[in-house]
Design a protein around this motif. Structure first.
Motif, PDB file in Angstrom:
ATOM      1  N   GLY A 262      -1.071   6.069   9.446  1.00 34.32           N
ATOM      2  CA  GLY A 262      -1.349   7.310   8.740  1.00 34.32           C
ATOM      3  C   GLY A 262      -2.769   7.336   8.220  1.00 34.32           C
ATOM      4  N   ARG A 263      -3.039   8.345   7.399  1.00 34.38           N
ATOM      5  CA  ARG A 263      -4.379   8.526   6.838  1.00 34.38           C
ATOM      6  C   ARG A 263      -4.275   8.794   5.350  1.00 34.38           C
ATOM      7  N   ILE A 264      -5.040   8.051   4.577  1.00 37.47           N
ATOM      8  CA  ILE A 264      -5.177   8.326   3.149  1.00 37.47           C
ATOM      9  C   ILE A 264      -6.422   9.179   2.953  1.00 37.47           C
ATOM     10  N   ASP A 265      -6.262  10.294   2.260  1.00 41.97           N
ATOM     11  CA  ASP A 265      -7.405  11.159   1.966  1.00 41.97           C
ATOM     12  C   ASP A 265      -8.212  10.492   0.848  1.00 41.97           C
ATOM     13  N   THR A 266      -9.193   9.689   1.239  1.00 38.61           N
ATOM     14  CA  THR A 266      -9.942   8.887   0.263  1.00 38.61           C
ATOM     15  C   THR A 266     -10.823   9.748  -0.638  1.00 38.61           C
ATOM     16  N   ILE A 267     -11.307  10.884  -0.125  1.00 40.81           N
ATOM     17  CA  ILE A 267     -12.118  11.767  -0.965  1.00 40.81           C
ATOM     18  C   ILE A 267     -11.266  12.332  -2.097  1.00 40.81           C
ATOM     19  N   LYS A 268     -10.085  12.810  -1.731  1.00 40.72           N
ATOM     20  CA  LYS A 268      -9.175  13.359  -2.750  1.00 40.72           C
ATOM     21  C   LYS A 268      -8.734  12.271  -3.713  1.00 40.72           C
ATOM     22  N   LEU A 269      -8.502  11.070  -3.198  1.00 38.26           N
ATOM     23  CA  LEU A 269      -8.092   9.948  -4.041  1.00 38.26           C
ATOM     24  C   LEU A 269      -9.149   9.658  -5.111  1.00 38.26           C
ATOM     25  N   VAL A 270     -10.395   9.525  -4.683  1.00 42.38           N
ATOM     26  CA  VAL A 270     -11.468   9.180  -5.622  1.00 42.38           C
ATOM     27  C   VAL A 270     -11.703  10.303  -6.627  1.00 42.38           C
ATOM     28  N   THR A 271     -11.749  11.536  -6.151  1.00 49.77           N
ATOM     29  CA  THR A 271     -12.052  12.646  -7.056  1.00 49.77           C
ATOM     30  C   THR A 271     -10.926  12.901  -8.061  1.00 49.77           C
ATOM     31  N   THR A 272      -9.676  12.838  -7.620  1.00 54.21           N
ATOM     32  CA  THR A 272      -8.565  13.102  -8.541  1.00 54.21           C
ATOM     33  C   THR A 272      -8.364  11.951  -9.511  1.00 54.21           C
ATOM     34  N   TYR A 273      -8.582  10.718  -9.063  1.00 54.08           N
ATOM     35  CA  TYR A 273      -8.419   9.582  -9.974  1.00 54.08           C
ATOM     36  C   TYR A 273      -9.547   9.567 -11.007  1.00 54.08           C
ATOM     37  N   LYS A 274     -10.718   9.933 -10.565  1.00 57.81           N
ATOM     38  CA  LYS A 274     -11.852  10.029 -11.495  1.00 57.81           C
ATOM     39  C   LYS A 274     -11.551  11.056 -12.587  1.00 57.81           C
ATOM     40  N   LYS A 275     -11.021  12.220 -12.181  1.00 60.81           N
ATOM     41  CA  LYS A 275     -10.678  13.263 -13.150  1.00 60.81           C
ATOM     42  C   LYS A 275      -9.579  12.775 -14.096  1.00 60.81           C
TER      43      LYS A 275
ATOM     44  N   LYS B  64       2.117  10.575  -9.495  1.00 58.92           N
ATOM     45  CA  LYS B  64       1.411  10.541 -10.774  1.00 58.92           C
ATOM     46  C   LYS B  64       0.317  11.606 -10.859  1.00 58.92           C
ATOM     47  N   LEU B  65      -0.463  11.750  -9.777  1.00 54.77           N
ATOM     48  CA  LEU B  65      -1.590  12.676  -9.775  1.00 54.77           C
ATOM     49  C   LEU B  65      -1.220  14.071  -9.277  1.00 54.77           C
ATOM     50  N   GLN B  66      -0.003  14.191  -8.750  1.00 51.26           N
ATOM     51  CA  GLN B  66       0.483  15.477  -8.228  1.00 51.26           C
ATOM     52  C   GLN B  66      -0.402  16.014  -7.101  1.00 51.26           C
ATOM     53  N   VAL B  67      -0.755  15.128  -6.167  1.00 46.68           N
ATOM     54  CA  VAL B  67      -1.530  15.522  -4.986  1.00 46.68           C
ATOM     55  C   VAL B  67      -0.983  14.765  -3.779  1.00 46.68           C
ATOM     56  N   GLN B  68      -1.209  15.315  -2.600  1.00 46.73           N
ATOM     57  CA  GLN B  68      -0.859  14.581  -1.396  1.00 46.73           C
ATOM     58  C   GLN B  68      -2.057  13.743  -0.970  1.00 46.73           C
ATOM     59  N   LEU B  69      -1.822  12.458  -0.819  1.00 51.10           N
ATOM     60  CA  LEU B  69      -2.859  11.525  -0.394  1.00 51.10           C
ATOM     61  C   LEU B  69      -2.551  10.926   0.972  1.00 51.10           C
TER      62      LEU B  69
ATOM     63  N   ALA C 117       0.818  -1.213   0.000  1.00 49.73           N
ATOM     64  CA  ALA C 117       0.000   0.000   0.000  1.00 49.73           C
ATOM     65  C   ALA C 117       0.853   1.265   0.000  1.00 49.73           C
ATOM     66  N   MET C 118       1.920   1.281   0.785  1.00 56.89           N
ATOM     67  CA  MET C 118       2.742   2.489   0.875  1.00 56.89           C
ATOM     68  C   MET C 118       3.403   2.824  -0.462  1.00 56.89           C
ATOM     69  N   LEU C 119       3.881   1.811  -1.167  1.00 57.68           N
ATOM     70  CA  LEU C 119       4.451   2.026  -2.499  1.00 57.68           C
ATOM     71  C   LEU C 119       3.373   2.474  -3.481  1.00 57.68           C
ATOM     72  N   PHE C 120       2.210   1.877  -3.355  1.00 57.86           N
ATOM     73  CA  PHE C 120       1.083   2.174  -4.240  1.00 57.86           C
ATOM     74  C   PHE C 120       0.676   3.647  -4.127  1.00 57.86           C
ATOM     75  N   TYR C 121       0.468   4.131  -2.890  1.00 58.75           N
ATOM     76  CA  TYR C 121       0.000   5.508  -2.708  1.00 58.75           C
ATOM     77  C   TYR C 121       1.103   6.528  -3.010  1.00 58.75           C
ATOM     78  N   LYS C 122       2.340   6.174  -2.747  1.00 59.62           N
ATOM     79  CA  LYS C 122       3.446   7.070  -3.097  1.00 59.62           C
ATOM     80  C   LYS C 122       3.513   7.262  -4.616  1.00 59.62           C
ATOM     81  N   PHE C 123       3.352   6.166  -5.341  1.00 57.40           N
ATOM     82  CA  PHE C 123       3.351   6.238  -6.803  1.00 57.40           C
ATOM     83  C   PHE C 123       2.195   7.100  -7.300  1.00 57.40           C
TER      84      PHE C 123
END
Length: 359
Positions: free
Chosen positions: A138-151, A76-81, A66-72
């Motif tokens: 830690g905490r993953i910002d799931t709202i930001k994750l879903v919205t930015t990946y959708k975009k 890629k998305l240029q946001v902090q998750l 997971a840590m490698l996944f979210y760092k990548f």
């Protein structure tokens, strides 16, 4: 033709789509956002079950992936998750302190538990017995994750925003066809929406409703996640998420007064300062009877798959489960019995017999 058609874009869907991208597979996604569990999730990743001071299922491997996944994804998305933040387990007695130190003696736990009791320095919190600190949290910002990946998918023209209509799906031996989209395989990652899926509705996805509050507490000034009878998760600007409830009977996504009352009653047992409730959200966690994910191939249709049942630890389990499914499809790596939906083949057979009987 695309390699995959993915239905659903919560934690499971994003995890699988990104796994496909990293392996140079092309895909289309269909989502209607009817399942909100990823959006309303607290987003914590924590390897320890804090009720019993035990290691969560496959937590070490899940955390590494997971840590490698979210760092990548952040790059890629240029946001902090990913927000690194300690999780402190509030002790209510000397006995709980002793249980913590007993857990420290276990080889698979000591790398995730601090050996020092953290004393409480916040006058607005009642924690006379101090805290145990969980490491690698830690905490993953799931709202930001879903919205930015959708975009991101919209910009790639890889996203169709509509409800999936099962009568429009045509399955052949080699492909699946859906409203002009031809794919080699279809993956369902729809969370509790599985209950309306005729191909996988036989699976024992129970669903557990969870409700979260957001409070504004200017005097609290707590930088850590506090786990007591409820979680308190700081999210900035004097805002904190408080949760969550577990309701196995209510299968709606409507917020309830009872849940709010329950959370505030627990919160008030250890928080001294005043606060204001500014939001309340609800969602259905995709939970399974044996608390393991639902991964694998449909018993009859060999190009129809499922990735579901991530439960309350979705931010940790999602990337791990997606990797398992991808490797089982593309690399013919056998799924373990504990996650493979073949463990419920008897339920499929019974369901099929009932369907023929009703005909």
């Amino acid at each position: 033709m695309v390699d995959y058609l993915v239905v659903g874009l919560g934690l499971a869907g994003i995890s699988f789509c990104e796994t496909l991208e990293q392996n140079n597979k092309n895909f289309k996604v269909i989502t209607d956002e009817s399942q909100a569990s990823s959006i309303v999730a607290g987003g914590l990743y924590n390897p320890i079950v804090l009720k019993r001071f035990t290691l969560a299922w496959n937590a070490k491997e899940q955390l590494e992936i997971a840590m490698l996944f979210y760092k990548f994804l952040e790059e890629k998305l240029q946001v902090q998750l990913d927000y690194k933040i300690p999780v402190l387990r509030r002790f209510t007695s000397v006995e709980e302190q002793n249980m913590w130190f007993e857990a420290l003696d276990k080889p698979n736990l000591n790398c995730f538990l601090s050996s020092k009791i953290r004393q409480n320095k916040n006058e607005e919190i009642d924690a006379a017995f101090g805290y145990g600190e969980v490491l690698s949290t830690g905490r993953i910002d799931t709202i930001k994750l879903v919205t930015t990946y959708k975009k991101y998918l919209q910009n790639k023209n890889a996203l169709e925003e509509e409800s999936f209509v099962f009568s429009e799906l045509k399955i052949t031996d080699k492909t699946v066809l859906y409203k002009g989209i031809e794919a080699k395989r279809i993956i369902f990652t729809t969370g509790f929406g599985l209950k309306k899926n005729p191909y996988f509705s036989y699976l024992p996805l129970n669903g557990t409703k969870g409700e979260l509050l957001t409070i504004k507490a200017p005097d609290l000034k707590e930088p850590n996640v506090i786990k007591s009878s409820v979680f308190i998760i700081p999210i900035g600007d004097d805002l904190y998420r408080v949760g969550a409830t577990y309701n196995r009977d209510d299968k709606t996504s409507k917020v309830t007064t009872n849940a709010k009352r329950e959370l505030l009653k627990k919160l008030d047992t250890f928080i001294k300062c005043t606060y204001e409730v500014v939001n309340q959200k609800a969602g259905i966690r995709p939970t399974v009877i044996d608390r393991k994910p639902l991964i694998g191939e449909h018993p009859k249709h060999k190009n129809v798959y499922i990735l579901n049942g991530l439960g309350s630890r979705g931010v940790m389990v999602g990337p791990y489960a997606a990797k398992l499914l991808y490797n089982s499809i593309e690399n013919k790596t056998a799924l373990t019995k504990e996650v493979d939906i073949k463990r419920f083949i008897k339920k499929y057979t019974t369901s099929l017999q009932q369907w023929h009987h009703n005909e």
